[in-house]
Design a protein around this motif. Structure first.
Motif, PDB file in Angstrom:
ATOM      1  N   ILE A   1      -2.165  14.486 -10.125  1.00  0.00           N
ATOM      2  CA  ILE A   1      -2.176  14.503  -8.665  1.00  0.00           C
ATOM      3  C   ILE A   1      -3.576  14.177  -8.161  1.00  0.00           C
ATOM      4  O   ILE A   1      -4.548  14.228  -8.907  1.00  0.00           O
ATOM      5  CB  ILE A   1      -1.719  15.863  -8.095  1.00  0.00           C
ATOM      6  CG1 ILE A   1      -2.719  16.977  -8.450  1.00  0.00           C
ATOM      7  CG2 ILE A   1      -0.318  16.203  -8.574  1.00  0.00           C
ATOM      8  CD1 ILE A   1      -2.430  18.304  -7.755  1.00  0.00           C
ATOM      9  N   GLN A   2      -3.657  13.837  -6.876  1.00  0.00           N
ATOM     10  CA  GLN A   2      -4.954  13.609  -6.249  1.00  0.00           C
ATOM     11  C   GLN A   2      -5.067  14.496  -5.020  1.00  0.00           C
ATOM     12  O   GLN A   2      -4.061  14.814  -4.373  1.00  0.00           O
ATOM     13  CB  GLN A   2      -5.146  12.141  -5.881  1.00  0.00           C
ATOM     14  CG  GLN A   2      -6.594  11.739  -5.670  1.00  0.00           C
ATOM     15  CD  GLN A   2      -7.536  12.294  -6.728  1.00  0.00           C
ATOM     16  OE1 GLN A   2      -8.234  13.282  -6.483  1.00  0.00           O
ATOM     17  NE2 GLN A   2      -7.549  11.685  -7.917  1.00  0.00           N
ATOM     18  N   ILE A   3      -6.303  14.915  -4.688  1.00  0.00           N
ATOM     19  CA  ILE A   3      -6.482  15.949  -3.666  1.00  0.00           C
ATOM     20  C   ILE A   3      -7.496  15.550  -2.599  1.00  0.00           C
ATOM     21  O   ILE A   3      -8.094  16.408  -1.961  1.00  0.00           O
ATOM     22  CB  ILE A   3      -6.869  17.298  -4.314  1.00  0.00           C
ATOM     23  CG1 ILE A   3      -8.081  17.163  -5.235  1.00  0.00           C
ATOM     24  CG2 ILE A   3      -5.683  17.869  -5.085  1.00  0.00           C
ATOM     25  CD1 ILE A   3      -8.553  18.495  -5.839  1.00  0.00           C
ATOM     26  N   PHE A   4      -7.693  14.236  -2.398  1.00  0.00           N
ATOM     27  CA  PHE A   4      -8.441  13.798  -1.219  1.00  0.00           C
ATOM     28  C   PHE A   4      -7.591  12.795  -0.452  1.00  0.00           C
ATOM     29  O   PHE A   4      -6.662  12.206  -1.001  1.00  0.00           O
ATOM     30  CB  PHE A   4      -9.827  13.258  -1.586  1.00  0.00           C
ATOM     31  CG  PHE A   4      -9.852  11.963  -2.357  1.00  0.00           C
ATOM     32  CD1 PHE A   4     -10.006  10.749  -1.702  1.00  0.00           C
ATOM     33  CD2 PHE A   4      -9.760  11.957  -3.737  1.00  0.00           C
ATOM     34  CE1 PHE A   4     -10.058   9.559  -2.407  1.00  0.00           C
ATOM     35  CE2 PHE A   4      -9.819  10.770  -4.455  1.00  0.00           C
ATOM     36  CZ  PHE A   4      -9.963   9.566  -3.782  1.00  0.00           C
ATOM     37  N   PRO A   5      -7.870  12.571   0.844  1.00  0.00           N
ATOM     38  CA  PRO A   5      -6.911  11.909   1.731  1.00  0.00           C
ATOM     39  C   PRO A   5      -6.606  10.458   1.384  1.00  0.00           C
ATOM     40  O   PRO A   5      -7.379   9.768   0.720  1.00  0.00           O
ATOM     41  CB  PRO A   5      -7.594  12.002   3.099  1.00  0.00           C
ATOM     42  CG  PRO A   5      -8.514  13.170   2.996  1.00  0.00           C
ATOM     43  CD  PRO A   5      -9.012  13.141   1.586  1.00  0.00           C
ATOM     44  N   GLY A   6      -5.433  10.009   1.922  1.00  0.00           N
ATOM     45  CA  GLY A   6      -5.044   8.620   1.781  1.00  0.00           C
ATOM     46  C   GLY A   6      -3.591   8.418   1.423  1.00  0.00           C
ATOM     47  O   GLY A   6      -3.256   7.426   0.778  1.00  0.00           O
ATOM     48  N   SER A   7      -2.691   9.309   1.844  1.00  0.00           N
ATOM     49  CA  SER A   7      -1.274   9.114   1.544  1.00  0.00           C
ATOM     50  C   SER A   7      -0.414   9.828   2.567  1.00  0.00           C
ATOM     51  O   SER A   7      -0.850  10.799   3.201  1.00  0.00           O
ATOM     52  CB  SER A   7      -0.930   9.645   0.147  1.00  0.00           C
ATOM     53  OG  SER A   7      -0.976  11.062   0.119  1.00  0.00           O
ATOM     54  N   ASP A  37      -8.437   5.112   4.514  1.00  0.00           N
ATOM     55  CA  ASP A  37      -7.274   5.202   3.625  1.00  0.00           C
ATOM     56  C   ASP A  37      -6.101   5.875   4.335  1.00  0.00           C
ATOM     57  O   ASP A  37      -4.952   5.422   4.242  1.00  0.00           O
ATOM     58  CB  ASP A  37      -7.634   5.996   2.367  1.00  0.00           C
ATOM     59  CG  ASP A  37      -8.621   5.276   1.461  1.00  0.00           C
ATOM     60  OD1 ASP A  37      -8.909   4.094   1.694  1.00  0.00           O
ATOM     61  OD2 ASP A  37      -9.113   5.918   0.507  1.00  0.00           O
ATOM     62  N   ASP A  38      -6.380   6.980   5.028  1.00  0.00           N
ATOM     63  CA  ASP A  38      -5.346   7.669   5.798  1.00  0.00           C
ATOM     64  C   ASP A  38      -4.682   6.721   6.796  1.00  0.00           C
ATOM     65  O   ASP A  38      -3.454   6.642   6.896  1.00  0.00           O
ATOM     66  CB  ASP A  38      -5.975   8.837   6.574  1.00  0.00           C
ATOM     67  CG  ASP A  38      -5.612  10.202   6.000  1.00  0.00           C
ATOM     68  OD1 ASP A  38      -4.904  10.259   4.978  1.00  0.00           O
ATOM     69  OD2 ASP A  38      -6.044  11.211   6.579  1.00  0.00           O
ATOM     70  N   MET A  39      -5.508   6.023   7.561  1.00  0.00           N
ATOM     71  CA  MET A  39      -4.995   5.154   8.618  1.00  0.00           C
ATOM     72  C   MET A  39      -4.144   4.025   8.056  1.00  0.00           C
ATOM     73  O   MET A  39      -3.070   3.705   8.602  1.00  0.00           O
ATOM     74  CB  MET A  39      -6.154   4.572   9.425  1.00  0.00           C
ATOM     75  CG  MET A  39      -5.711   3.628  10.537  1.00  0.00           C
ATOM     76  SD  MET A  39      -7.094   2.809  11.365  1.00  0.00           S
ATOM     77  CE  MET A  39      -7.613   1.646  10.093  1.00  0.00           C
ATOM     78  N   ILE A  40      -4.598   3.422   6.977  1.00  0.00           N
ATOM     79  CA  ILE A  40      -3.864   2.285   6.409  1.00  0.00           C
ATOM     80  C   ILE A  40      -2.491   2.732   5.914  1.00  0.00           C
ATOM     81  O   ILE A  40      -1.485   2.038   6.109  1.00  0.00           O
ATOM     82  CB  ILE A  40      -4.693   1.628   5.293  1.00  0.00           C
ATOM     83  CG1 ILE A  40      -5.956   0.994   5.890  1.00  0.00           C
ATOM     84  CG2 ILE A  40      -3.875   0.582   4.545  1.00  0.00           C
ATOM     85  CD1 ILE A  40      -7.014   0.641   4.864  1.00  0.00           C
ATOM     86  N   ALA A  41      -2.431   3.907   5.284  1.00  0.00           N
ATOM     87  CA  ALA A  41      -1.140   4.425   4.828  1.00  0.00           C
ATOM     88  C   ALA A  41      -0.233   4.747   6.010  1.00  0.00           C
ATOM     89  O   ALA A  41       0.940   4.339   6.049  1.00  0.00           O
ATOM     90  CB  ALA A  41      -1.352   5.666   3.962  1.00  0.00           C
ATOM     91  N   PHE A  42      -0.766   5.471   6.986  1.00  0.00           N
ATOM     92  CA  PHE A  42       0.041   5.941   8.114  1.00  0.00           C
ATOM     93  C   PHE A  42       0.479   4.793   9.014  1.00  0.00           C
ATOM     94  O   PHE A  42       1.668   4.656   9.345  1.00  0.00           O
ATOM     95  CB  PHE A  42      -0.765   6.974   8.902  1.00  0.00           C
ATOM     96  CG  PHE A  42      -0.028   7.591  10.054  1.00  0.00           C
ATOM     97  CD1 PHE A  42       0.902   8.595   9.833  1.00  0.00           C
ATOM     98  CD2 PHE A  42      -0.264   7.177  11.355  1.00  0.00           C
ATOM     99  CE1 PHE A  42       1.587   9.180  10.897  1.00  0.00           C
ATOM    100  CE2 PHE A  42       0.412   7.751  12.422  1.00  0.00           C
ATOM    101  CZ  PHE A  42       1.342   8.755  12.192  1.00  0.00           C
ATOM    102  N   LEU A  43      -0.470   3.942   9.423  1.00  0.00           N
ATOM    103  CA  LEU A  43      -0.115   2.828  10.303  1.00  0.00           C
ATOM    104  C   LEU A  43       0.674   1.750   9.568  1.00  0.00           C
ATOM    105  O   LEU A  43       1.526   1.085  10.167  1.00  0.00           O
ATOM    106  CB  LEU A  43      -1.373   2.213  10.917  1.00  0.00           C
ATOM    107  CG  LEU A  43      -2.048   2.989  12.039  1.00  0.00           C
ATOM    108  CD1 LEU A  43      -3.175   2.154  12.647  1.00  0.00           C
ATOM    109  CD2 LEU A  43      -1.052   3.389  13.125  1.00  0.00           C
TER     110      LEU A  43
END
Length: 689
Positions: free
Chosen positions: A600-606, A629-635
């Motif tokens: 698993i990974q525990i910093f943002p981006g999914s 990373d957050d924005m690219i995944a969400f948008l």
């Protein structure tokens, strides 16, 4: 007295001024020195190859790679610096996708390795990988991990080192600054693992193969690893171990003189990143990143080409083979990044207009073209179709190509990332990246996608608590068996912490940002008087080598691989989770699933992917700043939903994890950057979606 001797005579004064400036006792400007702070300015350090204009497109024209002669030069420069310091080092060189091109061990170098973040005078942290003393041969694994890290964090837009990595993974950013949030890439060290189902393995034939390749110890935070460049293009990395200790710098408020870092710096001479691409030209959250605590003026040797590889003798040392990484004691040339032989090449039309790159096997076949999913959270709901997956990928890549990069120079360049999409069981449905995205982000994007899909699943609790996962085996420093950790205890702690007896079974939508909130040694993050998150070890037991659930899920896989390389027991399979290693000669998989195969990974981006209110998958993004990373995944998912007339969507706001308020503090679901686009002044681009 020569100019060079004058420069060397001034080193003690420079070091004193640097330390005074870092502690705030005096300013550099007041002393008339332009750059003496943490991560010294390239203009005064001399590290680098001058300013260049490469920003992602140079490799397509130059097709640069490391030749055998290049590898020989890098090794010779390291050996000669070590000799000048009366040190004995082990040196590894890799290409940009992690093919090991040569490992050289100097005569009488320490072959053992102690993993520890505490000095001998400090109270040792007990747990995870902490305090393990690995037997002969572990020196090569540390050198390879450092070299891989230098290579995987490098692009035409940024050159990071293992010291940079150490700055951005710890419990405070910056390390040594109390009551600050954790590093932006908190947890990234447990990626590129040897047990991963994504990372490639050495072909065992003596020739290089398509990557990206695995690392024996994940990404390294121990100073002594640097990227290698040719004409502004990242082509590989070099790693050095000479002190027998695998650790990190816990205090960036001073300037160190690290022997491994000095030898590795000499090794990289002539192959150093351009001055205007180094980490110390890049800021994150208003803080300048650190590239090195030493510079070329500190070298004792003269890496000017006069001391060649051919001049080395058997008394100096020799090349070695390393099980699982390089089968012959020889030097080989690296692959050309971006060409099929490297395992990463230009897309042939799947993602039209996105300048995308895909991951291919030895036959130049795309490993992960868009395919339909095979699983959903509720029977009767349609799985993700291949067209839906392709649309999500295309829209996410388009957002990345429009977004302003956080961790690249120049500031006007676009974000460079990898995008992964999985179904609810972690099966890979598609992977691709934008041009010149960092290699580390490839596997991390897959970890993120799987993590979001897993923690959002209504049967996540069953998997952790009742699926019969093997216990995590801890070891004493001499590698005899110590205590075991029950993975289900983390579920119990989570339910107690959140006052929710149905946590991970109630369908709450978790992003990596939300899960990361619960995986820090302080909750809320950074405040030292706060309790630890339920998925983290508490302060005093936590370290980057002993994180909590993240490490405990994959610990057995890491250990199985280490015993294989160092003691000849069977090699780990292509899964990191659910391994019973009570008998290392007959390891049993207790959870044969792709769900968390590479951890698993525990910093943002999914974010998880839904069809209405039913979970159908996850999307992960990695390679730039975490808000990007957050924005690219969400948008990317939002825009795909619009393009597909709403057939899939982001999690309904009513079930998102930011509705949860453990200990009176809301979790965060996503966080998008301000003014994020290159050709638009739009603000609050994720609000209301």
């Amino acid at each position: 007295m020569t100019e060079q001797s004058l420069r060397f005579k001034s080193k003690p004064l420079i070091r004193l001024v640097q330390q005074l400036a870092l502690t705030g006792a005096v300013s550099c400007v007041a002393l008339g020195i332009v750059s003496c702070g943490g991560g010294k300015s390239a203009d005064s350090s001399g590290i680098g190859a001058g300013d260049v204009s490469c920003a992602g497109n140079c490799q397509a024209d130059k097709l640069n790679s490391l030749s055998i002669a290049d590898v020989e030069t890098v090794i010779a420069q390291a050996v000669n610096e070590a000799k000048a310091r009366n040190a004995k080092a082990t040196i590894a060189v890799v290409d940009r996708v992690g093919n090991v091109l040569g490992v050289y061990r100097m005569t009488d170098a320490d072959k053992q390795l102690k993993i520890s973040t505490t000095a001998d005078t400090e109270t040792a942290i007990d747990g995870g990988l902490e305090q393990l003393i690995l037997p002969d041969g572990a020196d090569a694994l540390a050198a390879i991990a450092k070299a891989v890290t230098g290579a995987y964090l490098a692009t035409e837009g940024n050159g990071f080192s293992t010291r940079t990595a150490g700055q951005i993974i710890q419990d405070h950013f910056n390390p040594g600054e109390r009551n600050q949030p954790g590093g932006p890439l908190f947890g990234v060290q447990f990626s590129q693992l040897a047990c991963s189902d994504f990372s490639q393995r050495d072909l065992g034939t003596g020739v290089t193969g398509p990557g990206p390749h695995r690392s024996p110890l994940g990404l390294s935070a121990d100073p002594g690893g640097f990227p290698l460049y040719k004409d502004g293009v990242a082509v590989g990395g070099v790693g050095v171990i000479s002190d027998g200790r695998y650790s990190l710098d816990k205090n960036l408020l001073d300037v160190d003189s690290d022997q491994d870092e000095l030898i590795a710096l000499a090794a990289s001479f002539g192959y150093q990143p351009p001055l205007n691409r180094r980490a110390d030209r890049i800021t994150v959250d208003g803080k300048t990143l650190r590239f090195a605590d030493v510079d070329n003026i500190d070298l004792e040797s003269a890496p000017d080409g006069s001391n060649t590889y051919a001049a080395l003798t058997a008394a100096d040392g020799d090349l070695i083979s390393v099980t699982g990484y390089i089968t012959t004691a020889a030097i080989r040339a690296g692959t050309v990044f971006g060409q099929a032989d490297s395992g990463i090449r230009a897309d042939a039309g799947l993602y039209a207009g996105q300048d995308a790159f895909v991951f291919v096997d030895g036959a130049n076949t795309n490993r992960y073209p868009p395919i339909a999913g095979t699983a959903v959270a509720e029977p009767g709901t349609a799985v993700l179709s291949a067209n839906e997956v392709q649309t999500v990928m295309t829209e996410a890549l388009a957002v990345a190509n429009s977004a302003r990069a956080q961790i690249r120079q120049p500031l006007s360049t676009q974000a460079r990332v990898t995008v992964s999409v999985v179904d609810t069981q972690g099966n890979v449905l598609a992977m691709a990246q934008t041009r010149d995205a960092p290699v580390f982000g490839i596997e991390v994007s897959l970890q993120k996608a799987r993590t979001a899909a897993f923690f959002s699943s209504p049967d996540a609790a069953d998997f952790l608590g009742d699926a019969g996962l093997a216990k995590t085996q801890y070891f004493n420093s001499d590698l005899t068996a110590d205590r075991q950790i029950n993975i289900g205890d983390y579920l119990t702690d989570l339910r107690t912490f959140t006052a929710n007896s149905n946590a991970l079974a109630d369908g709450t939508a978790f992003s990596d940002r939300a899960g990361g909130n619960l995986s820090r040694p302080f909750y809320p993050d950074g405040i030292e008087s706060n309790p630890n998150g339920p998925l983290s070890k508490p302060s005093g037991e936590w370290s980057p080598f002993s994180t909590g659930l993240q490490l405990d899920l994959v610990m057995n896989g890491i250990v199985q691989h280490l015993f294989h390389v160092l003691a000849g027991t069977p090699e780990v399979g292509q899964t990191c989770v659910g391994l019973d290693i009570s008998d290392l000669n007959s390891v049993v998989e207790t959870a044969s699933s792709n769900r968390l195969a590479n951890g698993i990974q525990i910093f943002p981006g999914s974010v998880p992917i839904y069809r209405g209110d039913v979970l159908v998958g996850g999307i992960g993004v990695s390679g730039d700043g975490v808000d990007q990373d957050d924005m690219i995944a969400f948008l990317g998912l939002h825009n795909a939903s619009q393009a597909l007339n709403g057939s899939i969507n982001n999690a309904p706001s009513a079930i998102r994890a930011d509705n949860l308020k453990p200990k009176g503090e809301h979790l965060r679901f996503i966080q998008c950057p301000q003014a994020p686009f290159l050709n638009s002044d739009s603000q609050n681009v994720c609000q209301g979606k």
